[in-house]
Design a protein around this motif. Structure first.
Motif, short mmCIF file in Angstrom:
data_model
loop_
_atom_site.label_atom_id
_atom_site.label_comp_id
_atom_site.label_asym_id
_atom_site.label_seq_id
_atom_site.Cartn_x
_atom_site.Cartn_y
_atom_site.Cartn_z
N TYR A 190 -2.59 109.56 27.26
CA TYR A 190 -2.70 110.69 28.17
C TYR A 190 -1.97 111.92 27.64
O TYR A 190 -2.45 113.04 27.76
CB TYR A 190 -2.15 110.32 29.55
CG TYR A 190 -2.89 109.21 30.24
CD1 TYR A 190 -4.26 109.06 30.10
CD2 TYR A 190 -2.22 108.29 31.04
CE1 TYR A 190 -4.94 108.03 30.72
CE2 TYR A 190 -2.89 107.25 31.68
CZ TYR A 190 -4.25 107.13 31.51
OH TYR A 190 -4.93 106.12 32.13
N ARG A 191 -0.80 111.70 27.07
CA ARG A 191 -0.02 112.82 26.53
C ARG A 191 -0.79 113.51 25.42
O ARG A 191 -0.88 114.75 25.39
CB ARG A 191 1.33 112.31 26.01
CG ARG A 191 2.26 113.42 25.52
CD ARG A 191 3.56 112.84 25.00
NE ARG A 191 3.34 112.12 23.76
CZ ARG A 191 3.35 112.69 22.55
NH1 ARG A 191 3.55 114.00 22.43
NH2 ARG A 191 3.14 111.97 21.47
N LEU A 212 -10.59 108.72 26.77
CA LEU A 212 -11.41 107.53 26.95
C LEU A 212 -11.44 106.61 25.72
O LEU A 212 -11.32 105.38 25.88
CB LEU A 212 -12.84 107.95 27.33
CG LEU A 212 -13.70 106.88 27.99
CD1 LEU A 212 -12.99 106.26 29.19
CD2 LEU A 212 -15.04 107.46 28.41
N PRO A 213 -11.57 107.12 24.50
CA PRO A 213 -11.53 106.20 23.35
C PRO A 213 -10.21 105.44 23.25
O PRO A 213 -10.20 104.24 22.95
CB PRO A 213 -11.73 107.13 22.14
CG PRO A 213 -12.44 108.32 22.69
CD PRO A 213 -11.89 108.50 24.07
N ASN A 255 -18.37 102.50 25.01
CA ASN A 255 -19.20 103.40 24.19
C ASN A 255 -20.18 104.19 25.06
O ASN A 255 -20.39 105.39 24.85
CB ASN A 255 -19.97 102.59 23.14
CG ASN A 255 -19.06 102.08 22.03
OD1 ASN A 255 -17.98 102.63 21.80
ND2 ASN A 255 -19.49 101.04 21.34
N LYS A 256 -20.78 103.51 26.04
CA LYS A 256 -21.70 104.20 26.95
C LYS A 256 -20.95 105.21 27.81
O LYS A 256 -21.45 106.31 28.08
CB LYS A 256 -22.43 103.19 27.83
CG LYS A 256 -23.48 102.37 27.09
CD LYS A 256 -24.27 101.49 28.04
CE LYS A 256 -25.37 100.74 27.30
NZ LYS A 256 -26.18 99.90 28.21
N VAL A 285 -19.73 110.76 29.22
CA VAL A 285 -18.74 111.83 29.45
C VAL A 285 -18.99 112.98 28.48
O VAL A 285 -18.93 114.16 28.86
CB VAL A 285 -17.31 111.28 29.29
CG1 VAL A 285 -16.30 112.42 29.26
CG2 VAL A 285 -16.99 110.33 30.44
N GLY A 286 -19.28 112.65 27.22
CA GLY A 286 -19.56 113.71 26.25
C GLY A 286 -20.80 114.50 26.60
O GLY A 286 -20.84 115.73 26.47
N LYS A 287 -21.84 113.80 27.11
CA LYS A 287 -23.07 114.47 27.51
C LYS A 287 -22.82 115.40 28.70
O LYS A 287 -23.29 116.54 28.72
CB LYS A 287 -24.13 113.43 27.88
CG LYS A 287 -25.51 114.01 28.17
CD LYS A 287 -26.45 112.93 28.67
CE LYS A 287 -26.58 111.82 27.64
NZ LYS A 287 -27.55 110.77 28.09
N SER A 288 -22.06 114.92 29.68
CA SER A 288 -21.75 115.74 30.85
C SER A 288 -20.93 116.96 30.46
O SER A 288 -21.14 118.06 30.97
CB SER A 288 -20.98 114.91 31.89
OG SER A 288 -21.74 113.81 32.32
#
Length: 240
Positions: free
Chosen positions: A122-123, A161-162, A223-224, A229-232
């Motif tokens: 998070y940091r 997220l990763p 991965n999905k 999230v990347g698409k949004s």
């Protein structure tokens, strides 16, 4: 073949028991990840604080829980927690030793370990957010809560997220250590089945295969989620 019968779902088979133990492992890991998410967010905020005392406390937490062996943390939580509960119970008139449920101990112990790693995730994610976007939002007159909800949180989620996926895999493996408390998770159940049938290789391989299945499914889910999230994020960026 004998090993197929032992791993099956018949009267002599251990297949159903192993699947239930795998579900217990997933439930324990989910609970630990939730504990770690809350703890990690608090520690990350402390490490990013302008107050030196908060930063020092955050650094101490992450250093301790990332530096001390996970099994030792679990032992400290299990025996220390039971001792604490027993002492408090005696204050209210209870007699004898009061044990803490292994699932609760496991979720707390693995969750606190997970929290140390999630705090760093998070940091790093907060530091990766463009300062210019935050300053522009404030210049437009956005309230701090709106900036937090509409700008900071979506981007932190995208960057974190990763790393959270990696922490999940770490917690999934750490959950096997909870077998020392007697909780019937996957490793403990594999040990019991192996001891009952004397087919140690068969059941440990079966347990390892189930861990790999859980890991593979988890990877696909994360991965999905990352792709979504990347698409949004790209869609919102193009809209703006």
């Amino acid at each position: 073949m004998e090993w197929i019968e032992m791993l099956g779902f018949g009267p002599q088979g251990w297949g159903g028991v192993l699947l239930l133990a795998a579900l217990m492992t997933v439930a324990l890991t989910l609970a630990a990840l939730a504990v770690g998410a809350v703890t990690g967010a608090v520690i990350a905020a402390a490490k990013l604080s302008r107050f030196r005392v908060a930063r020092v406390l955050g650094d101490v937490y992450t250093t301790v829980f990332r530096g001390v062996p996970e099994l030792l943390v679990i032992y400290l939580f299990y025996f220390g927690g039971s001792t604490l509960v027993t002492t408090v119970g005696q204050w209210f008139g209870a007699e004898g030793f009061i044990g803490v449920p292994p699932f609760v101990i496991g979720a707390l112990a693995v969750g606190m370990i997970s929290g140390a790693y999630q705090a760093e995730v998070y940091r790093a994610a907060v530091l990766a957010v463009s300062r210019g976007e935050l300053e522009a939002a404030r210049a437009m007159g956005m309230a701090p809560l709106v900036v937090f909800r509409r700008i900071l949180i979506p981007q932190v989620l995208r960057f974190a997220l990763p790393g959270i996926g990696n922490v999940w895999q770490l917690s999934l493996k750490d959950s096997a250590l909870i077998s020392v408390t007697g909780l019937a998770e996957l490793l403990r159940t594999s040990q019991v089945a192996a001891g009952s049938t004397h087919q140690y290789f068969t059941f440990f391989v079966a347990g390892g295969a189930l861990y790999l299945v859980m890991t593979g499914i988890s990877n696909r889910i994360f991965n999905k989620a990352e792709a979504q999230v990347g698409k949004s994020f790209r869609r919102n960026f193009a809209r703006n």
